[in-house]
Design a protein around this motif. Sequence first.
Motif, PDB file in Angstrom:
ATOM      1  N   ILE A   1      61.662  30.914  47.544  1.00  0.00           N
ATOM      2  CA  ILE A   1      62.795  30.948  46.624  1.00  0.00           C
ATOM      3  C   ILE A   1      64.071  31.039  47.448  1.00  0.00           C
ATOM      4  CG2 ILE A   1      63.864  32.132  44.673  1.00  0.00           C
ATOM      5  CD1 ILE A   1      61.092  30.995  44.068  1.00  0.00           C
ATOM      6  N   PRO A   2      64.936  30.019  47.428  1.00  0.00           N
ATOM      7  CA  PRO A   2      66.190  30.118  48.188  1.00  0.00           C
ATOM      8  C   PRO A   2      66.973  31.361  47.775  1.00  0.00           C
ATOM      9  CG  PRO A   2      65.872  27.890  47.356  1.00  0.00           C
ATOM     10  CD  PRO A   2      64.806  28.748  46.709  1.00  0.00           C
ATOM     11  N   ASN A   3      67.466  32.087  48.771  1.00  0.00           N
ATOM     12  CA  ASN A   3      68.174  33.329  48.488  1.00  0.00           C
ATOM     13  C   ASN A   3      69.080  33.671  49.658  1.00  0.00           C
ATOM     14  OD1 ASN A   3      66.692  35.694  50.177  1.00  0.00           O
ATOM     15  ND2 ASN A   3      65.192  34.156  49.563  1.00  0.00           N
TER      16      ASN A   3
ATOM     17  N   TYR B   1      56.507  23.070  49.847  1.00  0.00           N
ATOM     18  CA  TYR B   1      57.067  23.698  51.042  1.00  0.00           C
ATOM     19  C   TYR B   1      58.586  23.776  50.940  1.00  0.00           C
ATOM     20  CZ  TYR B   1      52.531  23.464  53.386  1.00  0.00           C
ATOM     21  OH  TYR B   1      51.205  23.651  53.726  1.00  0.00           O
ATOM     22  N   PRO B   2      59.179  24.782  51.644  1.00  0.00           N
ATOM     23  CA  PRO B   2      58.540  25.819  52.469  1.00  0.00           C
ATOM     24  C   PRO B   2      57.774  26.820  51.619  1.00  0.00           C
ATOM     25  CG  PRO B   2      60.897  26.200  52.315  1.00  0.00           C
ATOM     26  CD  PRO B   2      60.649  24.867  51.659  1.00  0.00           C
ATOM     27  N   LEU B   3      56.778  27.448  52.249  1.00  0.00           N
ATOM     28  CA  LEU B   3      55.923  28.421  51.591  1.00  0.00           C
ATOM     29  C   LEU B   3      56.120  29.808  52.196  1.00  0.00           C
ATOM     30  CD1 LEU B   3      52.480  26.540  51.551  1.00  0.00           C
ATOM     31  CD2 LEU B   3      53.953  26.941  49.567  1.00  0.00           C
ATOM     32  N   VAL B   4      55.888  30.808  51.390  1.00  0.00           N
ATOM     33  CA  VAL B   4      55.749  32.181  51.873  1.00  0.00           C
ATOM     34  C   VAL B   4      54.265  32.516  51.804  1.00  0.00           C
ATOM     35  CG1 VAL B   4      56.329  34.603  51.520  1.00  0.00           C
ATOM     36  CG2 VAL B   4      58.046  32.830  51.088  1.00  0.00           C
TER      37      VAL B   4
ATOM     38  N   ASP C   1      67.850  30.240  40.051  1.00  0.00           N
ATOM     39  CA  ASP C   1      67.544  30.204  38.619  1.00  0.00           C
ATOM     40  C   ASP C   1      67.443  31.593  38.005  1.00  0.00           C
ATOM     41  OD1 ASP C   1      67.402  27.374  38.623  1.00  0.00           O
ATOM     42  OD2 ASP C   1      65.353  27.484  39.435  1.00  0.00           O
ATOM     43  N   GLY C   2      67.882  32.609  38.754  1.00  0.00           N
ATOM     44  CA  GLY C   2      67.841  33.969  38.237  1.00  0.00           C
ATOM     45  C   GLY C   2      66.927  34.869  39.040  1.00  0.00           C
ATOM     46  N   PRO C   3      66.769  36.128  38.626  1.00  0.00           N
ATOM     47  CA  PRO C   3      65.929  37.078  39.363  1.00  0.00           C
ATOM     48  C   PRO C   3      64.462  36.656  39.364  1.00  0.00           C
ATOM     49  CG  PRO C   3      67.371  38.202  37.792  1.00  0.00           C
ATOM     50  CD  PRO C   3      67.432  36.744  37.463  1.00  0.00           C
ATOM     51  N   VAL C   4      63.796  36.896  40.489  1.00  0.00           N
ATOM     52  CA  VAL C   4      62.375  36.593  40.647  1.00  0.00           C
ATOM     53  C   VAL C   4      61.687  37.823  41.216  1.00  0.00           C
ATOM     54  CG1 VAL C   4      60.664  35.108  41.760  1.00  0.00           C
ATOM     55  CG2 VAL C   4      62.888  34.161  41.087  1.00  0.00           C
TER      56      VAL C   4
END
Length: 312
Positions: free
Chosen positions: A169-171, A126-129, A236-239
């Motif tokens: 993913i933190p963004n 968590y957190p989840l999408v 950590d880069g593009p996802v």
Amino acid sequence: MRLCFLVEEHYRHDGMPVEVIRQLDAWGHQVDVVRPGGSLLRMSEAVQAGSHDAWVLKTVSGGPGLPLLEAAAAVGLTTVNDVRSIRGVRDKALASAIGRSRGLPVPMTYAAARPELLLEIPDSQYPLVVKPADGSSGRAVHLVPSPDRLASMLPDLAGEGMLIAQPYIPNSGIDLKVYCVGGELYATERRSPLHPDRGVRERHVPLPAEVAAIVDQVGAVYGLDLYGVDVLLGPDGPVVVDVNDFPSFRQVPDAAAKVARAVVELARTGSAVAAAAFVSGAGHIPKQPFANEAATAVARPVRTSAGAGEVR
């Protein structure tokens, strides 16, 4: 050239595909339209070998158009996109498995046929999408901060069918949307559906080389010719968080003409990208990135007219 468009009710008045159809008609091509969600389909007569140079699908995920497109492919008609490729991305659980196995930066993905099964996901994830496996256009996408919150959401998730869950993913709260049409890539940024408070106006942005290479690889992995990719720029880069067949192409300059031209070319030549993806199972089909360019019963389809404001 004779083309058939399968258009869902949701897109009946939409510029994509209405403007594409109008452009093709203006160029002298015959464009027939089938509305699979608003017609009684005589399946034994609607699809016939040699009837069209290509069939094009513009429907919502999970809509009734895909089986009809599969029927067209089964009798040897060219489809846009390749029908196997569409299946591969419209099921988000399947798309995740394919993408991760081929080296794409796709989040770890859990899938569950019943929402209560998601409670088995470790607390550390968590957190989840959480979203429907057949979702589209940001529908029913939830940011779930804790197991307790997920438990409280189970009644709301019960009617969504197969669900997927991915670690958040933190963004920055801004999604990068990259479109591929005619072998060219166009990037825009927009507010994330997970961060509705962000006051971001959708606009063209430069396309980072690293993201361009990933989006290019997406086309090769899934066998897509016309597609869009949602990318997050994480720590950590593009996802890659989503892949769409035949998206809106919003903000792409002269989009209707570009898409129409691509459809004609695919009808003429077929999809080399899909052939590479499904014959070799590997490989890379290069495309040229453009980072900064200001970016009732149916026995046969119904003919459109150039002056139509909607799909009839």
